[in-house]
Design an enzyme around this catalytic site. Structure first.
Site, PDB file in Angstrom:
ATOM      1  N   HIS A  14      -3.144 -15.927   9.076  1.00  0.00           N
ATOM      2  CA  HIS A  14      -3.628 -15.729  10.513  1.00  0.00           C
ATOM      3  C   HIS A  14      -2.298 -15.857  11.650  1.00  0.00           C
ATOM      4  O   HIS A  14      -2.354 -15.556  12.668  1.00  0.00           O
ATOM      5  CB  HIS A  14      -4.884 -15.789  10.896  1.00  0.00           C
ATOM      6  CG  HIS A  14      -5.846 -15.202  10.204  1.00  0.00           C
ATOM      7  ND1 HIS A  14      -6.582 -15.355   9.028  1.00  0.00           N
ATOM      8  CD2 HIS A  14      -6.333 -13.781  10.645  1.00  0.00           C
ATOM      9  CE1 HIS A  14      -7.335 -14.145   8.806  1.00  0.00           C
ATOM     10  NE2 HIS A  14      -7.102 -13.238   9.473  1.00  0.00           N
ATOM     11  N   ARG A  37     -11.284  -7.343  15.597  1.00  0.00           N
ATOM     12  CA  ARG A  37     -11.828  -8.354  14.703  1.00  0.00           C
ATOM     13  C   ARG A  37     -12.608  -9.244  15.736  1.00  0.00           C
ATOM     14  O   ARG A  37     -12.290 -10.391  16.050  1.00  0.00           O
ATOM     15  CB  ARG A  37     -10.706  -9.064  14.240  1.00  0.00           C
ATOM     16  CG  ARG A  37      -9.530  -8.456  13.118  1.00  0.00           C
ATOM     17  CD  ARG A  37      -8.870  -9.329  12.884  1.00  0.00           C
ATOM     18  NE  ARG A  37      -8.089  -9.097  11.440  1.00  0.00           N
ATOM     19  CZ  ARG A  37      -6.795  -8.509  11.554  1.00  0.00           C
ATOM     20  NH1 ARG A  37      -6.226  -8.149  12.618  1.00  0.00           N
ATOM     21  NH2 ARG A  37      -6.077  -8.260  10.554  1.00  0.00           N
ATOM     22  N   ARG A  84     -15.083  -3.769  14.302  1.00  0.00           N
ATOM     23  CA  ARG A  84     -15.516  -4.474  12.930  1.00  0.00           C
ATOM     24  C   ARG A  84     -16.549  -5.532  13.192  1.00  0.00           C
ATOM     25  O   ARG A  84     -16.531  -6.305  13.899  1.00  0.00           O
ATOM     26  CB  ARG A  84     -14.363  -4.921  12.160  1.00  0.00           C
ATOM     27  CG  ARG A  84     -14.684  -5.536  10.728  1.00  0.00           C
ATOM     28  CD  ARG A  84     -13.689  -5.848   9.854  1.00  0.00           C
ATOM     29  NE  ARG A  84     -13.078  -7.151  10.625  1.00  0.00           N
ATOM     30  CZ  ARG A  84     -11.967  -7.517   9.884  1.00  0.00           C
ATOM     31  NH1 ARG A  84     -11.257  -6.925   8.906  1.00  0.00           N
ATOM     32  NH2 ARG A  84     -11.526  -8.780  10.418  1.00  0.00           N
ATOM     33  N   GLU A 120     -11.265  -2.298   1.442  1.00  0.00           N
ATOM     34  CA  GLU A 120     -10.443  -3.297   1.080  1.00  0.00           C
ATOM     35  C   GLU A 120     -10.708  -4.042  -0.094  1.00  0.00           C
ATOM     36  O   GLU A 120     -10.087  -5.013  -0.394  1.00  0.00           O
ATOM     37  CB  GLU A 120     -10.373  -4.376   2.239  1.00  0.00           C
ATOM     38  CG  GLU A 120     -11.729  -4.782   2.927  1.00  0.00           C
ATOM     39  CD  GLU A 120     -11.708  -5.816   4.130  1.00  0.00           C
ATOM     40  OE1 GLU A 120     -10.707  -6.111   4.094  1.00  0.00           O
ATOM     41  OE2 GLU A 120     -12.960  -5.824   4.620  1.00  0.00           O
ATOM     42  N   ASN A 162      -4.574  -5.743   3.573  1.00  0.00           N
ATOM     43  CA  ASN A 162      -4.248  -7.279   3.451  1.00  0.00           C
ATOM     44  C   ASN A 162      -5.140  -7.723   2.221  1.00  0.00           C
ATOM     45  O   ASN A 162      -4.917  -8.311   1.452  1.00  0.00           O
ATOM     46  CB  ASN A 162      -4.608  -8.155   4.811  1.00  0.00           C
ATOM     47  CG  ASN A 162      -3.884  -7.593   5.896  1.00  0.00           C
ATOM     48  OD1 ASN A 162      -2.934  -6.952   5.762  1.00  0.00           O
ATOM     49  ND2 ASN A 162      -4.351  -7.890   7.223  1.00  0.00           N
ATOM     50  N   ASP A 163      -6.578  -7.605   2.467  1.00  0.00           N
ATOM     51  CA  ASP A 163      -7.296  -7.728   1.281  1.00  0.00           C
ATOM     52  C   ASP A 163      -7.333  -6.841   0.137  1.00  0.00           C
ATOM     53  O   ASP A 163      -7.423  -7.420  -0.922  1.00  0.00           O
ATOM     54  CB  ASP A 163      -8.847  -7.862   2.089  1.00  0.00           C
ATOM     55  CG  ASP A 163      -9.194  -9.159   2.662  1.00  0.00           C
ATOM     56  OD1 ASP A 163      -8.721  -9.969   2.156  1.00  0.00           O
ATOM     57  OD2 ASP A 163      -9.736  -8.935   4.010  1.00  0.00           O
ATOM     58  N   ARG A 196      -4.482 -14.343  -0.309  1.00  0.00           N
ATOM     59  CA  ARG A 196      -3.398 -14.032   0.558  1.00  0.00           C
ATOM     60  C   ARG A 196      -3.038 -15.442   1.294  1.00  0.00           C
ATOM     61  O   ARG A 196      -2.020 -15.155   2.491  1.00  0.00           O
ATOM     62  CB  ARG A 196      -4.274 -13.099   1.668  1.00  0.00           C
ATOM     63  CG  ARG A 196      -5.271 -13.594   2.306  1.00  0.00           C
ATOM     64  CD  ARG A 196      -6.159 -12.527   3.073  1.00  0.00           C
ATOM     65  NE  ARG A 196      -5.599 -12.131   4.102  1.00  0.00           N
ATOM     66  CZ  ARG A 196      -6.413 -11.208   5.170  1.00  0.00           C
ATOM     67  NH1 ARG A 196      -6.961 -10.720   4.909  1.00  0.00           N
ATOM     68  NH2 ARG A 196      -5.946 -11.222   6.569  1.00  0.00           N
ATOM     69  N   CYS A 247      -5.812  -0.300   8.819  1.00  0.00           N
ATOM     70  CA  CYS A 247      -5.774  -1.135   9.829  1.00  0.00           C
ATOM     71  C   CYS A 247      -5.114  -2.672   9.440  1.00  0.00           C
ATOM     72  O   CYS A 247      -5.192  -3.528  10.169  1.00  0.00           O
ATOM     73  CB  CYS A 247      -7.053  -1.381  10.561  1.00  0.00           C
ATOM     74  SG  CYS A 247      -8.470  -1.937   9.432  1.00  0.00           S
TER      75      CYS A 247
HETATM   76  C1  PEP Z   1      -7.357  -6.307   6.229  1.00  0.00           C
HETATM   77  O1  PEP Z   1      -7.923  -7.203   5.155  1.00  0.00           O
HETATM   78  O2  PEP Z   1      -6.302  -5.634   5.917  1.00  0.00           O
HETATM   79  C2  PEP Z   1      -7.798  -6.464   7.394  1.00  0.00           C
HETATM   80  C3  PEP Z   1      -7.244  -5.617   8.271  1.00  0.00           C
HETATM   81  O3  PEP Z   1      -8.608  -7.470   7.822  1.00  0.00           O
HETATM   82  P1  PEP Z   1      -8.432  -9.000   7.969  1.00  0.00           P
HETATM   83  O4  PEP Z   1      -6.715  -9.062   7.852  1.00  0.00           O
HETATM   84  O5  PEP Z   1      -8.989  -9.358   9.149  1.00  0.00           O
HETATM   85  O6  PEP Z   1      -9.078  -9.502   6.664  1.00  0.00           O
HETATM   86 MG    MG Z   2     -10.087  -7.759   5.446  1.00  0.00          MG
END
Ligand code: PEP
Ligand code: MG
Length: 570
Positions: A197, A299, A335, A424, A447-448, A458, A495
């Site tokens: 983050h 988020r 979300r 995801e 990302n996930d 991650r 996203c």
């Molecule tokens: C993701 O997982 O790609 C996502 C957009 O959500 P976050 O990064 O908040 O898990």
């Molecule tokens: Mg995610």
């Protein structure tokens, strides 16, 4: 001549270091090292006067708390709450009592503080969830207090006298959020990862950043460096001609970006909506003023990271109304709370888990605590009705079609019209057709999706290569989901951070992705890339990327086929 490695860092001459670029853009300036924490001396003797030492320690804790509160006043809302919560730890009387007890038992003045912090950290970790997450803040309080007792500078970010490139071991999200954008030209860290983050915040703020740079903390203060937050290259004492070339490229890119505006579309008019990722009211106000088509990911959990109790419907309505207000006539995809794993919420904690990223997080947590989801949907419906924004609501961490159906029912029952889901989890990507048949739209959280496809945490910077969205398996997973969406006749956006990579954005458009949501600072480059290629070009680039064996060869295959004048720019 350029050299590599640790020795070259402190010597004169040019040296090239390689890390992982997590926030694109280039910068050139002097290094400002974040101060490392001071440790208690191994042979520190017992305090001569334990009562006086306790008084000094407590006064130092209080000074640290005051300092954090003062920082909170200057910070944006997300960082403000985190800083205030950290200040509360420094004022905690039971922590002060623990230090006093240890001083009377024979510990030295700074060792007593370190021991008390260790003791509390162990207790927080045993409690798990929200408390375990606060261990970093607790240790920060300890390090600041020890520095104050010794009269040393506070660890962490330096007070900058001139625009600089900040170097640190790692930066906590709260520290990143308090960076002064006018003085921080760039960030380099030894730790950190692609989708941590902190990296997401740096990109959100438009500050070029490179992480996983082994020598980041040993570069002397004041050393002139140039950094490339895209390639991850950091050049120490660069050749003036190279600095000039980088500056020229920056100017050319700015000029090229200034030449395109408006909606996202390919050169032949195929629309791909360009949307912003936001985490709260301030982000919404900033993004609302930008040339973009709306919000593709709000988020919501970011707003409540340091809330100790569940926010009421009224409190939430007020926040959501302020987030929607700048987007009248534009879409805002909200979300629902993605609590759990690396984003625990104190009021939505189901207790410790062995593997929180695989546990009851996201929608699973909403199903376990339906009242929390109910309150949020009520507030979203009220705020949507009060503003002219086109509000859509999606669920995080959906794994099955029946979960998607359950969520769609909850959303519609609250009078909200367009339910959607994040894709995801690989299971949902593989079954995208049936998952998306239950809702109105999908959004790929790459990302996930990368984390779960590659079984690579991650948060683990060392695994960044596996987490690269250009990994053939991740691209194949995205392509499968895009095919499923087409069969279901439902729009599918992206996203995750990958949407903000202009080269990958072309591939995504070629795979049939209908919208791209990213840190607003990335939108210009993605818009430019799309405008310079036709839909057919994008399809060919997608085919080339899918045929590659490695992330590097996929990226190179796309770069080699770009419009020639963009090859050096993007
Ligand atoms: C993701 O997982 O790609 C996502 C957009 O959500 P976050 O990064 O908040 O898990
Ligand atoms: Mg995610």
């Amino acid at each position: 001549m350029s050299t590599r490695g640790t020795a070259a860092v402190t010597e004169g001459g040019t040296a090239v270091l390689h890390g992982i670029g997590v926030s694109p853009g280039t910068a050139y300036g002097p290094i400002a090292q974040a101060a490392a924490p001071v440790m208690p001396a191994a042979d520190e003797p017992a305090a001569e006067d334990p009562a006086a030492a306790a008084e000094t320690a407590i006064a130092s804790f209080m000074d640290v708390a005051d300092d954090l509160d003062a920082k909170a006043l200057r910070a944006d809302p997300t960082a403000r709450d985190i800083l205030k919560a950290t200040a509360m730890i420094a004022r905690d009387r039971s922590l002060h009592r623990e230090v006093t007890k240890r001083l009377h038992a024979g510990s030295g003045p700074t060792r007593a503080i370190a021991e008390a912090i260790d003791e509390f950290a162990a207790r927080f970790e045993a409690l798990g969830g929200y408390f375990a997450e606060r261990v970093t803040d607790l240790r920060d309080v300890g390090a600041r207090t020890i520095a104050a007792v010794l009269g040393e500078p506070a660890p962490g970010l330096p007070d900058l006298a001139e625009p600089s490139i900040v170097a640190a071991d790692d930066l906590a999200p709260a520290e990143t959020a308090t960076l002064d954008r006018s003085l921080v030209l760039g960030i380099i860290t030894r730790a950190g990862g692609l989708t941590s983050h902190t990296a997401i915040l740096a990109a959100q703020m438009g500050i070029p950043a490179v992480v996983q740079l082994p020598d980041a903390t040993t570069i002397p203060d004041g050393t002139l460096v140039s950094i490339d937050g895209g390639s991850g290259d950091v050049v120490l004492r660069p050749d003036p001609a190279a600095v000039d070339a980088q500056r020229r490229r920056r100017q050319q890119l700015s000029a090229a970006l200034a030449g395109v505006s408006g909606p996202g579309e390919t050169s032949d008019g195929h629309r791909v909506a360009l949307l912003a990722n936001i985490g709260g009211v301030e982000d919404a106000e900033l993004a609302g003023a930008e040339d973009l088509e709306g919000v593709g990911l709000f988020r919501t959990e970011f707003v409540f990271l340091s809330a100790a109790v569940a926010p009421t419907v009224e409190e939430q309505t007020d926040i959501y109304r302020r987030v929607f207000a700048p987007f009248s006539g534009r879409r805002v995809v909200v979300r629902t709370l993605d609590a759990g794993a690396d984003k625990p919420l104190a009021f939505a904690d189901l207790g410790p888990e062995e593997n929180p990223a695989l546990g009851r997080r996201g929608l699973r947590l909403s199903q376990a605590r339906p009242k929390i989801l109910d309150a949020q949907l009520q507030a979203l419906a009220a705020a949507a009705a009060a503003t002219g924004a086109d509000v859509k609501v999606m669920a995080p961490m959906v794994s099955t079609a029946s979960e998607a159906r359950w969520f769609a029912q909850q959303v519609r029952a609250h009078g909200l019209s367009s339910p959607g889901v994040m894709i995801e989890v690989p299971g949902a990507a593989v079954r995208a057709r049936s998952v998306l048949e239950a809702v109105d739209f999908g959004s790929l959280g790459t990302n996930d999706l990368a984390q779960y496809t590659m079984a690579a945490d991650r948060m683990e910077g060392e695994l960044s290569e596996l987490l690269d969205p250009w990994q053939p398996a991740v691209l194949a997973m995205i392509a499968t989901a895009a095919d499923g969406a087409e069969e279901a006749g439902k729009p599918l956006g992206v996203c995750g951070e990958s949407a903000g990579d202009p080269l990958l954005a072309l591939v995504l458009a070629g795979l049939g992705i209908t919208s791209l949501s990213m840190a607003p600072s990335r939108i210009g480059a993605v818009r430019l890339a799309l405008r310079r290629h036709s839909q057919e070009d994008c399809r060919a680039l997608a085919a080339a990327a899918l045929a590659a064996e490695t992330p590097a060869s996929a990226r190179e295959a796309v770069r080699a086929s770009l419009a020639p004048d963009l090859i050096e720019l993007l």
